[in-house]
Design a protein around this motif. Structure first.
Motif, PDB file in Angstrom:
ATOM      1  N   ASP A 393      29.210  -0.924  15.315  1.00 16.52           N
ATOM      2  CA  ASP A 393      27.885  -0.865  14.687  1.00 16.52           C
ATOM      3  C   ASP A 393      27.345  -2.270  14.432  1.00 16.52           C
ATOM      4  OD1 ASP A 393      25.758   0.787  13.279  1.00 16.52           O
ATOM      5  OD2 ASP A 393      26.417  -0.483  11.617  1.00 16.52           O
ATOM      6  N   ASN A 400      23.187   3.353  15.840  1.00 20.43           N
ATOM      7  CA  ASN A 400      23.639   4.280  14.790  1.00 20.43           C
ATOM      8  C   ASN A 400      24.972   4.940  15.166  1.00 20.43           C
ATOM      9  OD1 ASN A 400      21.369   3.890  13.110  1.00 20.43           O
ATOM     10  ND2 ASN A 400      20.177   5.316  14.350  1.00 20.43           N
ATOM     11  N   LYS A 402      27.823   4.838  13.899  1.00 25.51           N
ATOM     12  CA  LYS A 402      28.665   5.369  12.825  1.00 25.51           C
ATOM     13  C   LYS A 402      28.463   6.867  12.637  1.00 25.51           C
ATOM     14  CE  LYS A 402      27.468   2.230   9.751  1.00 25.51           C
ATOM     15  NZ  LYS A 402      27.387   1.471   8.480  1.00 25.51           N
ATOM     16  N   ASP A 403      27.261   7.363  12.935  1.00 26.74           N
ATOM     17  CA  ASP A 403      27.021   8.805  12.802  1.00 26.74           C
ATOM     18  C   ASP A 403      27.898   9.614  13.749  1.00 26.74           C
ATOM     19  OD1 ASP A 403      25.107   8.157  10.966  1.00 26.74           O
ATOM     20  OD2 ASP A 403      23.392   8.614  12.250  1.00 26.74           O
ATOM     21  N   ASN A 554      25.894  14.789   5.043  1.00 27.06           N
ATOM     22  CA  ASN A 554      26.264  13.778   6.040  1.00 27.06           C
ATOM     23  C   ASN A 554      27.777  13.740   6.334  1.00 27.06           C
ATOM     24  OD1 ASN A 554      23.639  12.884   6.618  1.00 27.06           O
ATOM     25  ND2 ASN A 554      23.641  11.581   4.787  1.00 27.06           N
ATOM     26  N   THR A 556      30.580  13.472   4.588  1.00 31.36           N
ATOM     27  CA  THR A 556      31.383  12.371   4.048  1.00 31.36           C
ATOM     28  C   THR A 556      32.722  12.862   3.512  1.00 31.36           C
ATOM     29  OG1 THR A 556      30.190  12.587   1.972  1.00 31.36           O
ATOM     30  CG2 THR A 556      29.428  10.886   3.493  1.00 31.36           C
ATOM     31  N   ILE A 585      22.965  15.082  10.715  1.00 29.73           N
ATOM     32  CA  ILE A 585      24.412  15.280  10.810  1.00 29.73           C
ATOM     33  C   ILE A 585      24.789  16.670  10.320  1.00 29.73           C
ATOM     34  CG2 ILE A 585      26.650  14.478   9.942  1.00 29.73           C
ATOM     35  CD1 ILE A 585      25.550  11.660   9.914  1.00 29.73           C
TER      36      ILE A 585
END
Length: 897
Positions: A393, A400, A402-403, A554, A556, A585
């Motif tokens: 990233d 993007n 990381k998504d 998202n 997490t 996401i």
């Protein structure tokens, strides 16, 4: 070398084995191993771990690889001279040091004593099963004293991709040899006698003798270069700087005639090494450009300077793993390091930057700080996988990337971790001993179960000590499903099992209960995190009435989420009216959770299928990829049944708007979408539309491929689309298209392009061509050993190739197990790939028979994969029996049939 050590030392001279025939080598070795002595099963040399009373300090190693075969034996060999200095911690009359497939003749002792008497040697032998060179002494070594063990040895520079091995390629019609290495995890002992355990760190002083016209590389910077003459032959001798104190598995040694590109990052020299043609064509430029920024990022991230003077990265024609983090000299498959803007796709580009970031992350976490033993592999690989997204990233901030961890890691590891044959991240140290057991640790769980990264989130306030939370995720396998009942406000957790009737035999000290951060949203407004610490909890805010609730915002947290039916209906309504209100996401998460909850019988299968109904309005990559991944399971289970055609019709109906969308924004396929993930989704649109029979797509593919066949020198198909186009064209075509693709593979000079062509050949619907292709995997001159399992599993993934592949594997198992089962996780992928479609009682019996037939020889690093294949097959049988009619009716209802 002697002047380095002003200490007592033991000198064991092993006269180098003459260049003789294989038969002579085997005879000498057999004599050394058996020697007429009985075996004490409790003896130290029969144990799989070193006793620990000798600790290495440094090695002096000289290796001379022959890049031409010996005229008598026709073998490629290397000779070596080594000395290891070690300290004795406990009095002992036994020296155990790892040695595997190294040839020694007679052992004789010559010792020099300075102040302390050194015992004579009583006997020496090679213990084949535990891979030790055993030296018994007539007296004991003294604690606190330091000794040296010297050896001369010969090994084969084989093409087995392990230890010090041979890689071959052709350039301008000339076959060239690379002598290269893969010591990880237990193959350093195949190169020189050593204390081959990760905690046994030492400093390495390396010298390589090599032909004129070649270059030599190792972990340290080249220090001295000169010529020497041996038996009338003029050779080069390269000596390298001493390494940092490191594990044996990180040693790298390479001799080739490669070229390189170079730059600097601060005081670090960065070099990219590859075949001369690849360097000339600029295939190393991208790797060179991103390595410096990634190194800079990690120096800042770890707050520790990179400890070496140089960072070499090298692309190898033959390499079992994707890459290897050797300190200062990282080795890669060509497809993972080299990038050609003319022929490589944006997916190839992302692969290059993320794998570089993964390997460079290891320079600190893994190399500087190293696991004590292989039962903690996840500490190395899981962390490196996570921070690779951060490094990538930083290098490519517009992507993007990381998504994508949710698709590439979280969802993939969920599929394995939901099985009772899964395992905790950490195991008991004494349960991992043999090389095959060690290799099994390098699996999806160790690499991808890294979503505990939510602990890094600054918004998460930890209710207890970190270890109290982490232990529940690390020391028990699996993960929870969090169920939210919006009518009562009750939130509960349970161990999520893909097959709910499975018998979990592995006990957990935490009774499969986790501490879970529930970040959630109500009607589009994000709420604070709420911690679920027990089986059930109450959060009255989740009593929603007409509002909808969405949890794990998202993604997490590492868990799935289920809801009461009323909330599912409200979420469906939101998706169908304005899907963008739900975070991107989480749209992917809803699809994946629903399908897997249905497989676990927590939701109906038709409810899961309804998550795909809104996709005709969706243009984003992540939800589409999540849906296609899950619908692929339906394809695998039902593509030989009457469900197949209605299913294809439904998917074609849903993907057609996406196909037309990309046709529009690319001006009829003449432009490339700007957004990184849009480029991925364009591929999805094209491949799915063609596979499900959209005429406009199939005509387009045929036209593009025919234009290329008519003018082979000018391939106008965009690199992003080539995988989809090649596969579709070969599937729709006949022998002419297959032969053309094969000829292009033979001529390909860019590894990523060769890989696209190689996989496309497995897409044919002609069973005779597929049988021919499977046979090619047994001939390394046609299909490299590193690629054999990929080809076999690609054919198995083809609807027309499944039965052929299983017959091929069972027929040739013994050969493949010997030739390709050298301890790589590609071998486990072979088992997983060829059994992915198994869904009938007959196939289950075939798998059981296969397991029974080969149980005595074992399955090496694929043992766990066999267990998982059995579990999956049993689950698949039940799924088909339970869902086939319901699914058939639903697809028909959606297509008007």
């Amino acid at each position: 070398m002697g002047e380095r050590c002003k200490v007592s030392w033991l000198y064991v001279l092993c006269v180098v084995l003459a260049l003789v025939s294989v038969a002579t080598i085997v005879t000498l070795w057999t004599i050394a191993i058996t020697g007429g002595r009985g075996v004490d099963v409790t003896a130290p040399w029969d144990r799989d771990r070193l006793p620990g009373y000798l600790v290495p300090e440094f090695y002096n190693i000289t290796l001379w690889p022959r890049l031409k075969p010996n005229p008598n034996s026709n073998l490629y060999i290397f000779t070596g001279w080594s000395a290891v200095q070690f300290e004795c911690l406990e009095a002992t009359d036994l020296i155990l040091i790892h040695s595997n497939k190294l040839n020694y003749t007679e052992m004789q002792d010559e010792h020099f004593v300075k102040g302390v008497s050194v015992p004579n040697i009583k006997s020496t032998w090679l213990q084949l099963q535990t891979q030790y060179l055993v030296i018994q002494l007539m007296g004991k070594l003294t604690p606190g004293q330091k000794y040296q063990l010297h050896a001369q040895f010969t090994g084969e520079l084989a093409d087995d991709l392990a230890g010090f091995y041979r890689s071959e390629y052709k350039e301008d019609g000339v076959t060239k040899i690379v002598a290269t290495s893969q010591m990880h995890p237990t193959n350093a002992r195949k190169t020189f006698p050593c204390f081959d355990e990760p905690a046994m760190k030492a400093v390495f002083h390396i010298t390589l003798i090599h032909p004129t016209g070649t270059i030599a590389l190792s972990n340290g910077m080249e220090m001295e270069n000169g010529t020497i003459t041996i038996d009338g032959e003029t050779l080069l001798q390269t000596t390298f700087e001493a390494t940092e104190k490191m594990s044996t598995y990180l040693l790298a040694i390479i001799v080739s005639d490669y070229a390189h590109l170079s730059t600097t990052q601060g005081n670090i020299q960065i070099r990219i090494w590859a075949r001369k043609k690849a360097i000339e064509e600029g295939q190393g430029n991208y790797a060179l450009n991103v390595t410096g920024p990634i190194l800079a990022f990690f120096q800042s991230y770890y707050n520790i300077s990179y400890p070496l003077r140089k960072s070499d990265q090298i692309a190898l024609p033959d390499f079992y793993f994707g890459a290897m983090e050797n300190w200062g000299l990282v080795t890669y498959r060509e497809t993972n390091l080299l990038y050609d803007p003319e022929t490589s796709s944006n997916s190839n580009k992302e692969t290059t930057v993320t794998i570089i970031a993964h390997e460079l992350a290891h320079m600190w976490f893994g190399n500087l700080v190293t696991l004590r033993w292989w039962n903690e592999v996840w500490l190395n690989e899981g962390f490196a996988s996570y921070v690779s997204y951060l490094g990538a990233d930083y290098a490519e901030p517009d992507w993007n990337v990381k998504d994508l961890i949710v698709l590439d890691d979280v969802q993939k590891v969920f599929a394995v971790d939901a099985l009772v044959s899964s395992h905790p991240l950490t195991s008991k140290e004494d349960s991992i001993n043999l090389p095959g057991q060690i290799m099994e640790q390098f699996d999806t769980i160790s690499y991808r179960k890294i979503s505990l990264s939510y602990l890094q989130d600054n918004n998460v306030s930890l209710p207890r000590q970190v270890d109290a939370i982490m232990n529940r995720w690390v020391r028990q396998m699996g993960f929870p499903v969090v169920t939210i009942d919006t009518s009562t406000g009750i939130v509960s957790q349970n161990h999520f099992l893909l097959v709910p009737e499975s018998n979990v035999t592995v006990e957990s000290p935490y009774k499969y209960e986790w501490m879970i951060p529930v970040r959630w949203m109500k009607d589009g407004a994000t709420k604070d995190i709420w911690w679920l610490l027990e089986k059930k909890g109450l959060n009255v805010d989740m009593r929603t009435g007409p509002s909808w609730v969405l949890a794990n915002i998202n993604v997490t947290g590492y868990y799935r989420v289920n809801y009461d039916l009323g909330n599912w209906e409200r979420l469906f309504s939101q998706l169908n009216t304005d899907h963008q209100v739900i975070p991107l996401i989480n749209r992917a998460q809803l699809v994946d959770d629903a399908f897997n909850l249905a497989r676990a019988q927590l939701l109906s299968t038709t409810l899961a299928l309804r998550t795909t109904s809104y996709l005709s309005k969706e243009t984003e990559y992540m939800p589409w990829q999540s849906a296609l991944n899950n619908l692929n399971y339906f394809n695998l289970m039902l593509d030989q049944t009457e469900v197949y055609e209605p299913m294809q019709e439904y998917i074609r109906k849903q993907v057609t708007p996406l196909f037309l969308y990309f046709r529009s924004i690319t001006s009829n396929w003449t432009k490339v979408p700007e957004k990184h993930t849009d480029q991925y989704n364009q591929v999805n649109a094209l491949s799915t539309a063609c596979r499900t029979g959209l005429p406009e797509c199939q005509n387009l593919i045929r036209m593009w491929f025919r234009q290329w066949m008519d003018d082979p020198e000018h391939n106008l198909i965009h690199p992003n689309l080539r995988s989809a186009v090649y596969c579709s064209a070969v599937a729709a075509g006949g022998e002419a298209e297959w032969n053309f693709t094969w000829s292009q593979l033979q001529d390909a000079t860019v590894a990523s392009e060769a890989n696209k062509l190689m996989l496309a050949l497995a897409c044919s619907n002609n069973t005779q061509l597929l049988e021919r292709y499977l046979e090619f995997t047994l001939d390394p001159a046609k299909i490299r050993k590193q690629d054999a399992t990929a080809v076999i599993t690609a054919v198995a993934n083809n609807r027309a190739g499944q039965n052929l592949t299983w017959q091929f594997v069972t027929k040739n198992w013994e050969h493949m197990f010997t030739e390709y089962g050298v301890g790589s996780f590609s071998f486990a992928s072979l088992i997983s790939g060829v059994t992915a479609r198994f869904s009938t009682p007959q196939e289950l019996q075939q798998l059981l028979d296969f397991e029974e037939e080969h149980k005595d020889a074992g399955f090496g690093s694929a043992a766990l994969a066999v267990d998982q294949a059995l579990e999956r097959t049993q689950a698949n049988i039940k799924w088909v029996q339970r869902n086939k009619q319901e699914v058939l009716q639903w697809f028909r209802s959606q297509t008007g049939n």
